[in-house]
Design a protein around this motif. Structure first.
Motif, mmCIF file in Angstrom:
data_model
loop_
_atom_site.group_PDB
_atom_site.id
_atom_site.type_symbol
_atom_site.label_atom_id
_atom_site.label_comp_id
_atom_site.label_asym_id
_atom_site.label_seq_id
_atom_site.Cartn_x
_atom_site.Cartn_y
_atom_site.Cartn_z
ATOM 1 N N LEU A 37 -2.842 -7.341 -0.489
ATOM 2 C CA LEU A 37 -2.480 -5.951 -0.237
ATOM 3 C C LEU A 37 -1.846 -5.889 1.144
ATOM 4 O O LEU A 37 -2.468 -6.268 2.142
ATOM 5 C CB LEU A 37 -3.741 -5.081 -0.279
ATOM 6 C CG LEU A 37 -3.528 -3.573 -0.205
ATOM 7 C CD1 LEU A 37 -2.742 -3.069 -1.403
ATOM 8 C CD2 LEU A 37 -4.884 -2.862 -0.136
ATOM 9 N N LEU A 38 -0.592 -5.450 1.191
ATOM 10 C CA LEU A 38 0.111 -5.331 2.474
ATOM 11 C C LEU A 38 0.081 -3.865 2.887
ATOM 12 O O LEU A 38 0.669 -3.017 2.209
ATOM 13 C CB LEU A 38 1.554 -5.831 2.320
ATOM 14 C CG LEU A 38 2.479 -5.605 3.522
ATOM 15 C CD1 LEU A 38 1.985 -6.369 4.753
ATOM 16 C CD2 LEU A 38 3.914 -6.037 3.172
ATOM 17 N N LEU A 56 0.824 -1.202 0.000
ATOM 18 C CA LEU A 56 0.000 0.000 0.000
ATOM 19 C C LEU A 56 0.864 1.260 0.000
ATOM 20 O O LEU A 56 0.479 2.293 -0.544
ATOM 21 C CB LEU A 56 -0.963 -0.023 1.202
ATOM 22 C CG LEU A 56 -2.198 0.868 1.148
ATOM 23 C CD1 LEU A 56 -2.821 0.927 -0.224
ATOM 24 C CD2 LEU A 56 -3.218 0.398 2.159
ATOM 25 N N SER A 57 2.064 1.166 0.563
ATOM 26 C CA SER A 57 2.961 2.339 0.570
ATOM 27 C C SER A 57 3.344 2.747 -0.855
ATOM 28 O O SER A 57 3.769 3.867 -1.090
ATOM 29 C CB SER A 57 4.230 2.025 1.364
ATOM 30 O OG SER A 57 4.951 0.995 0.712
ATOM 31 N N ASP A 90 -7.789 -9.824 -2.739
ATOM 32 C CA ASP A 90 -8.478 -10.876 -1.982
ATOM 33 C C ASP A 90 -8.238 -10.716 -0.488
ATOM 34 O O ASP A 90 -9.126 -10.980 0.324
ATOM 35 C CB ASP A 90 -7.972 -12.257 -2.427
ATOM 36 C CG ASP A 90 -8.132 -12.464 -3.915
ATOM 37 O OD1 ASP A 90 -9.268 -12.319 -4.402
ATOM 38 O OD2 ASP A 90 -7.116 -12.738 -4.598
ATOM 39 N N VAL A 91 -7.000 -10.327 -0.135
ATOM 40 C CA VAL A 91 -6.609 -10.276 1.272
ATOM 41 C C VAL A 91 -5.913 -8.959 1.559
ATOM 42 O O VAL A 91 -5.122 -8.491 0.743
ATOM 43 C CB VAL A 91 -5.553 -11.372 1.608
ATOM 44 C CG1 VAL A 91 -5.446 -11.564 3.114
ATOM 45 C CG2 VAL A 91 -5.849 -12.668 0.907
ATOM 46 N N VAL A 92 -6.201 -8.380 2.726
ATOM 47 C CA VAL A 92 -5.398 -7.245 3.160
ATOM 48 C C VAL A 92 -4.690 -7.639 4.461
ATOM 49 O O VAL A 92 -5.309 -8.193 5.378
ATOM 50 C CB VAL A 92 -6.236 -5.956 3.310
ATOM 51 C CG1 VAL A 92 -7.439 -6.135 4.225
ATOM 52 C CG2 VAL A 92 -5.369 -4.791 3.798
ATOM 53 N N LEU A 93 -3.388 -7.419 4.498
ATOM 54 C CA LEU A 93 -2.597 -7.715 5.692
ATOM 55 C C LEU A 93 -2.341 -6.401 6.423
ATOM 56 O O LEU A 93 -1.864 -5.434 5.824
ATOM 57 C CB LEU A 93 -1.258 -8.348 5.309
ATOM 58 C CG LEU A 93 -1.341 -9.628 4.470
ATOM 59 C CD1 LEU A 93 0.071 -10.142 4.148
ATOM 60 C CD2 LEU A 93 -2.145 -10.716 5.187
ATOM 61 N N VAL A 94 -2.689 -6.372 7.704
ATOM 62 C CA VAL A 94 -2.525 -5.149 8.488
ATOM 63 C C VAL A 94 -1.547 -5.395 9.640
ATOM 64 O O VAL A 94 -1.941 -5.882 10.704
ATOM 65 C CB VAL A 94 -3.879 -4.654 9.049
ATOM 66 C CG1 VAL A 94 -3.714 -3.289 9.725
ATOM 67 C CG2 VAL A 94 -4.928 -4.580 7.949
ATOM 68 N N ASP A 137 -9.589 2.160 6.345
ATOM 69 C CA ASP A 137 -9.367 2.060 4.896
ATOM 70 C C ASP A 137 -9.676 0.653 4.379
ATOM 71 O O ASP A 137 -10.282 0.489 3.320
ATOM 72 C CB ASP A 137 -7.918 2.430 4.544
ATOM 73 C CG ASP A 137 -7.734 3.937 4.443
ATOM 74 O OD1 ASP A 137 -8.751 4.660 4.418
ATOM 75 O OD2 ASP A 137 -6.558 4.393 4.397
ATOM 76 N N ALA A 138 -9.243 -0.363 5.152
ATOM 77 C CA ALA A 138 -9.483 -1.747 4.715
ATOM 78 C C ALA A 138 -10.983 -2.011 4.595
ATOM 79 O O ALA A 138 -11.439 -2.668 3.652
ATOM 80 C CB ALA A 138 -8.846 -2.734 5.693
ATOM 81 N N GLU A 139 -11.748 -1.453 5.545
ATOM 82 C CA GLU A 139 -13.204 -1.642 5.478
ATOM 83 C C GLU A 139 -13.798 -0.849 4.339
ATOM 84 O O GLU A 139 -14.652 -1.337 3.603
ATOM 85 C CB GLU A 139 -13.838 -1.225 6.805
ATOM 86 C CG GLU A 139 -13.543 -2.250 7.887
ATOM 87 C CD GLU A 139 -14.492 -2.128 9.062
ATOM 88 O OE1 GLU A 139 -15.121 -3.139 9.416
ATOM 89 O OE2 GLU A 139 -14.599 -1.015 9.605
ATOM 90 N N LEU A 140 -13.359 0.389 4.175
ATOM 91 C CA LEU A 140 -13.897 1.255 3.123
ATOM 92 C C LEU A 140 -13.698 0.632 1.742
ATOM 93 O O LEU A 140 -14.624 0.591 0.928
ATOM 94 C CB LEU A 140 -13.211 2.629 3.191
ATOM 95 C CG LEU A 140 -13.587 3.640 2.113
ATOM 96 C CD1 LEU A 140 -15.077 3.947 2.156
ATOM 97 C CD2 LEU A 140 -12.769 4.927 2.285
#
Ligand code: ATP
Ligand code: MG
Length: 564
Positions: A504-505, A3-4, A471-475, A518-521
């Motif tokens: 998405l990292l 994401l950066s 598909d996936v976001v890593l937080v 942001d991940a929810e939006l």
């Protein structure tokens, strides 16, 4: 994707220009940006979704045997002169000139170009059937562009055109597209209905629309699941109610109604409901004005009415002066008793007894009106829009009304264009046959908006899996201060990416609250939170976008959930 490195700009506040939720969320989540009225840029995140829609559509079109090509967006006016549409199409068509002063348009659709291709390329019935399609940008100068990409001026359409030697072949090509469209919308994970778009009077369904169901939809759909029936409200037919009309119980009585102009005024004055009244509307006819009588609570259907003998098309209400001249009374006081004009009665009116109507005398109405006594029992016709509770045309169920967004349209054109543009092939008997055409559209860009209308909550978009940009976001929490978190996040990112998932990292140096919001939006289906405390217990925090709570799970368990 890190994401950066993705340059995502999300917005907290709701943009003022957006009326409906999908438009708001597409702007807030950074899927699209507006250039000008009805013109949008698809930003990297939005484009990922758009490409997924395209991929499903392309796969299913190919599977159905259609052949992809790509036609020019700009089209010469000569072709449109041949089909007769250069003069008919009106202001929706964006027209332009080149340096030699030749006229062109930016294609709103491609029947002319494809018919030109077909008449040059296709010679014999042996080459048929052929179905050509493209996924391409269209321009329609919409009178009211709105709802973001749902009704824009420039948009992407998948348009397909089939060519057959006869009607039987066309029906097969059409049925194949019907099946392909059904698979497409099922695969995209959308709730939809196939809606009859014309009344089917000529026999068979010649035009059907695919609608995604959503309250914000511009179209009203009448449907009955029990009967497997769905139709546009404008085209759904009504029939004469079954059963006997109740006997008359009241005397005919004329009474004063000064100032009563509407059915609502009348109901308030008399204490009756609108379904116990009839309203009489006067429209222009081909040979003088024509009266139309419908129940007080029903709505006139212009498409049906303007097809009637003696009624002018397009439907035009008669002006007050003409009404007073013809009937000697103002529009608010008209009725069928003693009506001097030719008159059509709606089916539903025939079931009324003891009803109320205008007396054709300004400021006067009748109550206790009954057929067979005060006026003749008329022939009845279909003049109105269906309402919830009406019987289905099949008669075995009742209709419900829902709102829908038209995302696809399949249409049997027949020989409309092939006749005008002389697109013929040699038939088996050696004669020249005009080809039978079908056309089949899907609003690729509109689908993205429609999907959000159907899949969102207070915090943002909830993508159906097949449409999700990732598909996936890593937080990772405090990744920049914790080696353990960073290493674990990087390892998970590498491992999941390896399996082909779009990961998405969120490696931004931002507060956890910002990352979660942001991940929810942006609505990524799987969210995995990597924090020091969890890692110490050998756990990760997992939450599906549709879940209300997150769960602490072992790494292996998370992998299993994400990989399916
Ligand atoms: P509508 O009734 O919504 O104006 P239409 O019936 O004129 O659409 P078609 O000519 O059937 O549209 O085009 C095929 C598909 O293209 C439609 O089913 C719709 O999904 C999409 N589409 C049409 N107009 C627009 C638009 N202005 N913006 C986005 N998509 C559109
Ligand atoms: Mg359409």
């Amino acid at each position: 994707m890190r994401l950066s490195e993705f340059a995502l700009t999300t917005l907290k506040e709701v943009p003022a220009e957006a009326e409906i939720v999908s438009h708001k969320l597409m702007l807030r989540a950074g899927l699209i940006r507006r250039l000008s009225s009805g013109l949008f840029t698809w930003m990297p995140l939005g484009l990922r979704v758009l490409r997924k829609v395209e991929a499903v559509v392309r796969e299913e079109m190919n599977r159905a045997g259609a052949l992809e090509l790509l036609m020019p967006a700009v089209q010469p006016s000569e072709l449109w002169e041949e089909s007769g549409r250069w003069d008919q199409y009106g202001p929706l068509l964006l027209r332009m000139h080149d340096r030699h002063d030749r006229e062109y348009c930016f294609g709103p659709t491609h029947e002319e170009v494809i018919t030109d291709i077909a008449r040059r390329e296709l010679r014999s019935y042996k080459q048929l059937p052929v179905n050509y399609y493209q996924i391409q940008t269209k321009f329609r100068d919409e009178i009211r562009p709105r709802f973001g990409v749902m009704r824009s001026r420039e948009f992407i359409m998948k348009d397909a055109y089939s060519f057959d030697v006869d009607q039987e072949g066309l029906q097969k090509s059409y049925d194949r597209m019907h099946a392909a469209y059904t698979r497409i919308f099922e695969r995209l994970g959308l709730k939809f209905r196939v809606v009859d778009a014309d009344s089917g009077e000529i026999g068979g369904s010649r035009s059907q629309e695919f609608h995604v169901l959503a309250d914000s939809g511009e179209d009203a759909i009448a449907y009955c699941d029990a009967d497997n029936y769905a139709s546009n409200v404008e085209t759904a037919a009504t029939s004469r109610p079954a059963g006997e009309r109740a006997a008359a119980t009241a005397e005919l009585e004329k009474f004063p109604t000064p100032g009563v102009k509407t059915i609502q005024d009348l109901c308030e004055l008399l204490g009756v409901t609108a379904d116990q009244t009839v309203k009489t509307l006067v429209v222009d006819g081909t040979d003088g004005p024509v009266a139309l009588v419908i129940r007080g609570d029903h709505e006139l259907n212009a498409v049906k009415v303007q097809k009637l003998d003696g009624v002018a098309s397009p439907l035009t209400m008669a002006d007050t002066g003409a009404i007073i001249k013809a009937l000697g009374a103002e529009p608010g006081s008209l009725g069928p008793v003693g009506m001097k004009l030719p008159v059509y009665f709606d089916h539903a009116v025939a079931a009324l007894s003891d009803f109320t109507c205008g007396a054709n005398e300004t400021g006067c109405h009748y109550k206790g009106v009954n057929f067979g006594r005060d006026l003749e029992l008329p022939e009845t016709v279909d003049l109105r829009n269906v309402v919830a509770g009406d019987p289905t045309p099949g008669g075995s169920g009742t209709l419900s009304i829902a709102r829908g967004i038209e995302v696809g349209h399949i249409f049997q054109l027949g020989s409309k264009y092939s006749d005008a543009m002389k697109a013929t092939v040699q038939a088996p008997d050696g004669t020249n046959a005009v080809m039978e055409m079908g056309c089949y559209g899907i609003g690729i860009t509109r689908i993205v908006g429609a999907a959000i209308e159907q899949n969102h909550d207070d915090n943002g978009i909830v993508w159906p899996g097949p449409l999700a940009p990732f598909d996936v976001v890593l937080v990772p929490i405090n990744m920049h201060r914790s080696d353990a978190v960073r290493e674990s996040a990087e390892a998970l990112y590498a491992e999941l990416s390896e399996t082909g998932l779009a990961v998405l990292l969120d490696d931004r140096d931002a507060r956890p609250g910002v990352k979660f919001a942001d991940a929810e939006l942006i609505g990524i289906p799987h969210r995995v939170v990597i924090g020091e405390r969890g890692l110490a217990k050998g756990e990760l925090e997992y939450r599906h976008r549709r879940d209300s709570e997150s769960r602490d799970l072992k790494r292996e368990e998370v992998l299993e959930l994400v990989k399916v």
